[in-house]
Design a protein around this motif. Structure first.
Motif, PDB file in Angstrom:
ATOM      1  N   ALA A 145      -3.441  -0.336  30.649  1.00 46.28           N
ATOM      2  CA  ALA A 145      -4.459   0.066  31.635  1.00 46.28           C
ATOM      3  C   ALA A 145      -5.872   0.509  30.900  1.00 46.28           C
ATOM      4  N   GLU A 146      -5.741   1.266  29.726  1.00 45.43           N
ATOM      5  CA  GLU A 146      -6.775   1.707  29.037  1.00 45.43           C
ATOM      6  C   GLU A 146      -7.541   0.493  28.618  1.00 45.43           C
TER       7      GLU A 146
ATOM      8  N   LYS B  62       0.109   2.618  30.268  1.00 50.88           N
ATOM      9  CA  LYS B  62      -1.000   3.610  30.208  1.00 50.88           C
ATOM     10  C   LYS B  62      -1.951   3.043  29.163  1.00 50.88           C
TER      11      LYS B  62
ATOM     12  N   ALA C 114      -7.229   1.248  36.359  1.00 51.16           N
ATOM     13  CA  ALA C 114      -6.205   2.230  36.817  1.00 51.16           C
ATOM     14  C   ALA C 114      -4.685   1.637  36.301  1.00 51.16           C
ATOM     15  N   GLU C 115      -3.938   2.651  36.256  1.00 52.95           N
ATOM     16  CA  GLU C 115      -2.550   2.470  35.819  1.00 52.95           C
ATOM     17  C   GLU C 115      -1.919   1.870  36.806  1.00 52.95           C
ATOM     18  N   GLU C 116      -2.176   2.026  38.357  1.00 52.45           N
ATOM     19  CA  GLU C 116      -1.709   1.601  39.420  1.00 52.45           C
ATOM     20  C   GLU C 116      -1.971   0.073  39.437  1.00 52.45           C
ATOM     21  N   GLN C 117      -2.636  -0.680  38.684  1.00 49.62           N
ATOM     22  CA  GLN C 117      -3.190  -1.711  38.581  1.00 49.62           C
ATOM     23  C   GLN C 117      -2.388  -2.646  37.601  1.00 49.62           C
TER      24      GLN C 117
END
Length: 367
Positions: free
Chosen positions: A55-56, A52, A61-64
């Motif tokens: 991602a930030e 997370k 997105a976290e899925e990436q």
């Protein structure tokens, strides 16, 4: 060989610039705040809080995001997913030797494009593409490139993304040195320039900013690609090293990373300065470009110098480096990579003087 070996070979920080106390505190915090997550198997995505956080950091997105056991594991997963035997893959010339090894082991048709002091020659690449070559991806190390130490210019970053869109290939932005900058201003990543179109896959690592032993790296890319790689990761190790990733997470959020980067950058700035001065003094006909960051510098010696013979003579004098030929498909017989990251400032001039003595012995032998 003398016993006091001075090594310009290994791209790793010396122990004196690793934040041992900060890592101890981060380990204690990780095991205190989340003992279950830090010590459990977890899943192939990596330690969720670190995923997370990343991602930030990259605005995705976290899925990436997939967190791995070092960026070389990330590279291997990506290569396994994308490399097709016999199909072209573009690399810089020179490039990281492990990249060449990994691509050739998988049967890629490796196409090397000239690396200039401002990064890969994008117009040479454009001409290659116009000739009909259709690469799966182009592997680029944009900041303080290994082995050369060069940085890809802003204009060339934009051009690469443009070429990837026009010719339907992926830019693999391999960026482990991005925070090791001690001169100049940071440049936008190609991941940022891509704007979510899915033409860029980004990889980085904490090995260069925290410590090599943590073995924590990561990939950022299109969600569908990351999902496929996640399956590969699951089948490879169920989950990566959750304890190391939990420690890195606490190190980052508790301020350790900022302190570590500042320490490393100050030390490496000094080492790069001393190395350049020593080369100018002891090997005045050497050609090199002073880096703005990173661990490495590419040195070109006069034509006719055999770097293999030079390495042998240098090691007899207690100093070592890596031959430039290791980073090329062909050529480079008079080049070498010098890593200044793992050698103390007080060793650098002595090491260069030993190389100069070895070079002098070869010239005497050549008569």
């Amino acid at each position: 060989m003398t016993s006091d070996l001075i090594s310009f070979a290994r791209g790793a920080p010396s122990l004196d610039i690793v934040d041992i106390d900060g890592l101890k505190a981060a380990a204690d915090a990780a095991l205190t705040t989340d003992p279950g997550g830090a010590t459990g198997y977890g899943t192939a995505i990596g330690y969720p809080p670190l995923r997370k956080f990343l991602a930030e950091k990259h605005g995705v997105a976290e899925e990436q995001v997939l967190v791995t056991n070092g960026s070389m594991q990330a590279d291997a997963f990506l290569f396994d997913e994308l490399v097709e035997p016999g199909r072209a893959v573009v690399v810089e010339r020179p490039t990281y030797d492990r990249t060449l090894l990994g691509l050739r082991q998988r049967g890629a048709d490796v196409r090397a494009v000239t690396l200039d002091t401002d990064g890969i020659d994008t117009e040479e690449l454009a001409a290659l593409l116009e000739s009909g070559v259709r690469p799966t991806f182009a592997h680029v190390i944009p900041n303080f490139q290994n082995p050369a130490g060069y940085t890809l210019s802003a204009a060339k970053r934009a051009r690469l993304v443009e070429l990837a869109e026009a010719h339907d290939f992926i830019v693999f932005e391999d960026d482990p040195y991005v925070q090791i900058r001690f001169a100049g201003e940071p440049l936008p990543t190609m991941l940022e320039l891509d704007g979510g179109r899915g033409r860029v896959v980004y990889a980085s690592s904490f090995s260069k900013t925290v410590a090599p032993g943590v073995r924590v790296g990561y990939l950022v890319g299109p969600a569908d690609l990351i999902a496929r790689i996640r399956v590969r990761a699951t089948n490879t190790y169920i989950s990566p090293n959750m304890l190391a990733q939990a420690i890195v997470y606490r190190f980052c959020v508790d301020g350790g990373l900022e302190r570590s980067v500042a320490t490393v950058n100050a030390a490496l700035r000094e080492r790069a300065d001393v190395l350049c001065d020593a080369l100018a003094k002891h090997i005045p006909d050497a050609r090199f470009t002073k880096p703005d960051g990173g661990y490495f510098m590419w040195v070109e010696l006069p034509d006719g110098v055999n770097v293999g013979e030079l390495l042998t003579a240098a090691e007899q004098r207690g100093v070592t480096f890596v031959k430039g030929t290791d980073f090329l498909l062909d050529g480079g017989e008079s080049t070498l990579r010098m890593a200044y990251s793992g050698v103390r400032t007080d060793q650098i001039e002595e090491g260069v003087a030993r190389i100069a003595d070895a070079l002098g012995s070869l010239r005497v032998s050549a008569g």
